[in-house]
Design a protein around this motif. Sequence first.
Motif, PDB file in Angstrom:
ATOM      1  N   UNK A  33     -30.172  54.024   2.562  1.00 57.13           N
ATOM      2  CA  UNK A  33     -31.328  53.867   3.361  1.00 57.13           C
ATOM      3  C   UNK A  33     -31.249  54.654   4.643  1.00 57.13           C
ATOM      4  N   UNK A  34     -32.418  54.900   5.042  1.00 53.04           N
ATOM      5  CA  UNK A  34     -32.547  55.791   6.272  1.00 53.04           C
ATOM      6  C   UNK A  34     -33.677  54.953   7.259  1.00 53.04           C
ATOM      7  N   UNK A  51     -36.523  53.020   5.561  1.00 46.49           N
ATOM      8  CA  UNK A  51     -36.794  53.009   4.210  1.00 46.49           C
ATOM      9  C   UNK A  51     -35.590  53.001   3.319  1.00 46.49           C
ATOM     10  N   UNK A  52     -35.848  52.429   2.211  1.00 51.88           N
ATOM     11  CA  UNK A  52     -34.523  52.197   1.253  1.00 51.88           C
ATOM     12  C   UNK A  52     -34.233  53.416   0.499  1.00 51.88           C
ATOM     13  N   UNK A  53     -33.433  53.331  -0.288  1.00 51.86           N
ATOM     14  CA  UNK A  53     -32.892  54.600  -1.006  1.00 51.86           C
ATOM     15  C   UNK A  53     -33.808  55.250  -1.872  1.00 51.86           C
ATOM     16  N   UNK A  74     -35.700  62.541  -1.947  1.00 50.24           N
ATOM     17  CA  UNK A  74     -34.458  62.627  -2.162  1.00 50.24           C
ATOM     18  C   UNK A  74     -33.777  64.096  -2.689  1.00 50.24           C
ATOM     19  N   UNK A  75     -34.678  64.807  -3.252  1.00 45.36           N
ATOM     20  CA  UNK A  75     -34.415  66.007  -4.114  1.00 45.36           C
ATOM     21  C   UNK A  75     -34.195  67.011  -2.830  1.00 45.36           C
ATOM     22  N   UNK A 101     -25.422  51.342   3.402  1.00 43.31           N
ATOM     23  CA  UNK A 101     -25.807  51.001   2.057  1.00 43.31           C
ATOM     24  C   UNK A 101     -27.188  51.369   1.733  1.00 43.31           C
ATOM     25  N   UNK A 102     -27.485  51.273   0.276  1.00 45.84           N
ATOM     26  CA  UNK A 102     -28.709  51.676  -0.014  1.00 45.84           C
ATOM     27  C   UNK A 102     -30.048  50.994   0.251  1.00 45.84           C
ATOM     28  N   UNK A 103     -29.774  49.848   1.023  1.00 42.03           N
ATOM     29  CA  UNK A 103     -30.834  48.987   1.286  1.00 42.03           C
ATOM     30  C   UNK A 103     -31.213  48.920   2.609  1.00 42.03           C
TER      31      UNK A 103
END
Length: 123
Positions: A33-34, A51-53, A74-75, A101-103
């Motif tokens: 997550x960012x 924003x999540x992953x 993400x790319x 974490x991703x979330x």
Amino acid sequence: QVQLVESGGGLVQTGGSLRLSCAASGGTFSVSAMGWFRQAPGKEREFVGEINWNGGDIRYADSVKGRFTISRENAKNTVYLQMNSLKPEDTAVYYCAQHITPFGADPGGFAYWGQGTQVTVSS
């Protein structure tokens, strides 16, 4: 290991728009997550949004809701902050941050930070 570099700040008039970018390297951006934060002179750091992953869940602070949009590619290991209808109160240094974490959601989980980019909105 993780490096975050913000860009896109500048000087705009009230009502204008800016798009900030944050390029990540050396970490696990695509599964992290960012977040975006900002800090005005003499004030505490303020949460802007996250924003999540995979971009499926996005949250915004009330102060920017409806005006700012967070997205990610993400790319390209890049997260964006599109800022519209800018106000003088939006003037601050804007930082991106990477969560452990991703979330996201846990406010204490932003472990990596960029150097910031200045946004100034004139009246």
